[in-house]
Design an enzyme around this catalytic site. Structure first.
Site, PDB file in Angstrom:
ATOM      1  N   GLY A 216       3.439  -3.321 -25.818  1.00 45.29           N
ATOM      2  CA  GLY A 216       3.650  -4.150 -26.984  1.00 45.29           C
ATOM      3  C   GLY A 216       2.410  -4.771 -27.577  1.00 45.29           C
ATOM      4  O   GLY A 216       2.512  -5.573 -28.489  1.00 45.29           O
TER       5      GLY A 216
ATOM      6  N   ASP B 252       5.165  -4.470 -50.890  1.00 42.38           N
ATOM      7  CA  ASP B 252       5.320  -5.807 -51.468  1.00 42.38           C
ATOM      8  C   ASP B 252       3.985  -6.368 -51.968  1.00 42.38           C
ATOM      9  O   ASP B 252       3.962  -7.384 -52.670  1.00 42.38           O
ATOM     10  CB  ASP B 252       5.904  -6.763 -50.421  1.00 42.38           C
ATOM     11  CG  ASP B 252       5.075  -6.790 -49.142  1.00 42.38           C
ATOM     12  OD1 ASP B 252       4.990  -5.724 -48.484  1.00 42.38           O
ATOM     13  OD2 ASP B 252       4.509  -7.849 -48.799  1.00 42.38           O
TER      14      ASP B 252
ATOM     15  N   THR C  97      -1.524  -4.055 -29.297  1.00 40.43           N
ATOM     16  CA  THR C  97      -2.064  -2.951 -30.089  1.00 40.43           C
ATOM     17  C   THR C  97      -3.160  -2.155 -29.399  1.00 40.43           C
ATOM     18  O   THR C  97      -3.561  -1.118 -29.903  1.00 40.43           O
ATOM     19  CB  THR C  97      -2.606  -3.474 -31.429  1.00 40.43           C
ATOM     20  OG1 THR C  97      -3.568  -4.505 -31.172  1.00 40.43           O
ATOM     21  CG2 THR C  97      -1.486  -4.021 -32.270  1.00 40.43           C
TER      22      THR C  97
ATOM     23  N   ASP D 180      -4.342  -1.417 -38.743  1.00 38.56           N
ATOM     24  CA  ASP D 180      -3.896  -2.473 -39.663  1.00 38.56           C
ATOM     25  C   ASP D 180      -3.062  -1.981 -40.842  1.00 38.56           C
ATOM     26  O   ASP D 180      -2.884  -2.701 -41.823  1.00 38.56           O
ATOM     27  CB  ASP D 180      -5.093  -3.280 -40.213  1.00 38.56           C
ATOM     28  CG  ASP D 180      -5.728  -4.156 -39.145  1.00 38.56           C
ATOM     29  OD1 ASP D 180      -5.014  -4.530 -38.196  1.00 38.56           O
ATOM     30  OD2 ASP D 180      -6.925  -4.452 -39.249  1.00 38.56           O
TER      31      ASP D 180
ATOM     32  N   HIS E  42      -7.027   1.883 -33.809  1.00 36.42           N
ATOM     33  CA  HIS E  42      -8.487   1.881 -33.791  1.00 36.42           C
ATOM     34  C   HIS E  42      -9.030   3.253 -33.403  1.00 36.42           C
ATOM     35  O   HIS E  42      -8.441   3.981 -32.609  1.00 36.42           O
ATOM     36  CB  HIS E  42      -8.998   0.814 -32.812  1.00 36.42           C
ATOM     37  CG  HIS E  42     -10.438   0.477 -33.008  1.00 36.42           C
ATOM     38  ND1 HIS E  42     -11.461   1.247 -32.482  1.00 36.42           N
ATOM     39  CD2 HIS E  42     -11.038  -0.528 -33.687  1.00 36.42           C
ATOM     40  CE1 HIS E  42     -12.623   0.718 -32.818  1.00 36.42           C
ATOM     41  NE2 HIS E  42     -12.393  -0.352 -33.548  1.00 36.42           N
TER      42      HIS E  42
END
Length: 233
Positions: free
Chosen positions: A49, A155, A51, A27, A102
């Site tokens: 494509g 951001d 995860t 993440d 993970h």
């Protein structure tokens, strides 16, 4: 091998696209950065494509897309090994390998690093160095490949890229802005900030590595992930 054979092999060597593995904690935005890159560039090929698997992507970078490479080389004091004729510049390609973050996929990340030429170490600016970040650093060191630190999510209101650099220094990773040799870039997969600079750094590292392949030899591949489907009745 005879001198003639060696010369023939040398003559057949051609530049090849770098293979870049993307590593980091779960993440922290590895796949999001690749999605941001694909939004900016022409997607040539895609497989995988999701995860939980390794995804492979190839993008094309046209000459007009890389205006900063010469400036970066000068700033780093890096002499160009061979002069480039701007009139004959061709499209440059980069192959990316996305790896799951993970903890149970450690071996998959290790295989990704072993087949890559360059690595991107992704660290979230609002979270810092985590267990899989440390593991990724180990994979990169074991593979002995150059890498770029991508400090993602700048951001976010709680982003602190200076803290990330300090934490990385505790893991033996000293970035250029702190007097080290590892290039780093602040990026945001959400706003696309820093994505162009990240690509520029990858192309610069690839040029420094002088990646070549013998085009006269049979094609060879490496399996980094496979599946076994059991047949029913």
């Amino acid at each position: 091998m005879s001198k003639k054979s060696k010369q023939l092999e040398k003559d057949n060597l051609q530049p090849r696209p770098p293979v870049v593995v993307v590593l980091g904690h779960v993440d922290h935005g590895k796949s999001s950065i690749l999605e941001a890159i694909k939004d900016l560039k022409i997607l040539a090929k895609e497989s995988g494509g999701i995860t939980q698997h390794i995804g492979a992507y190839e993008i094309e970078v046209r000459p007009e897309d890389e205006p900063k490479s010469r400036e970066n080389e000068v700033n780093r004091g890096i002499p160009r090994q061979t002069p480039r004729d701007d009139s004959t510049d061709k499209i440059r390609r980069i192959t990316f390998i996305d790896t799951p973050g993970h903890e149970i996929f450690s071996q998959m990340r290790s295989r990704g690093a072993k087949v890559a030429d360059i690595a991107i170490l992704v660290v979230a600016a609002d979270e810092g160095v985590k267990p899989q970040t440390k593991e990724a650093i180990t994979h990169i060191k074991n593979a002995n490949i150059p890498f770029v630190v991508a400090i993602n999510k700048i951001d976010k209101p709680t982003a602190d890229h200076q803290r990330i650099k300090r934490e990385l220094s505790q893991e033996g990773i000293l970035v250029e802005s702190m007097g080290g040799k590892v290039p780093s870039v602040n990026v945001s997969a959400q706003t696309k900030e820093g994505i162009e600079e990240l690509l520029d750094l990858i192309l610069l590292l690839a040029e420094m590595e002088n990646l070549r392949t013998d085009t006269s030899r049979p094609v060879a591949g490496v399996v980094i992930e496979s599946y076994l489907n059991a047949l029913k009745g």
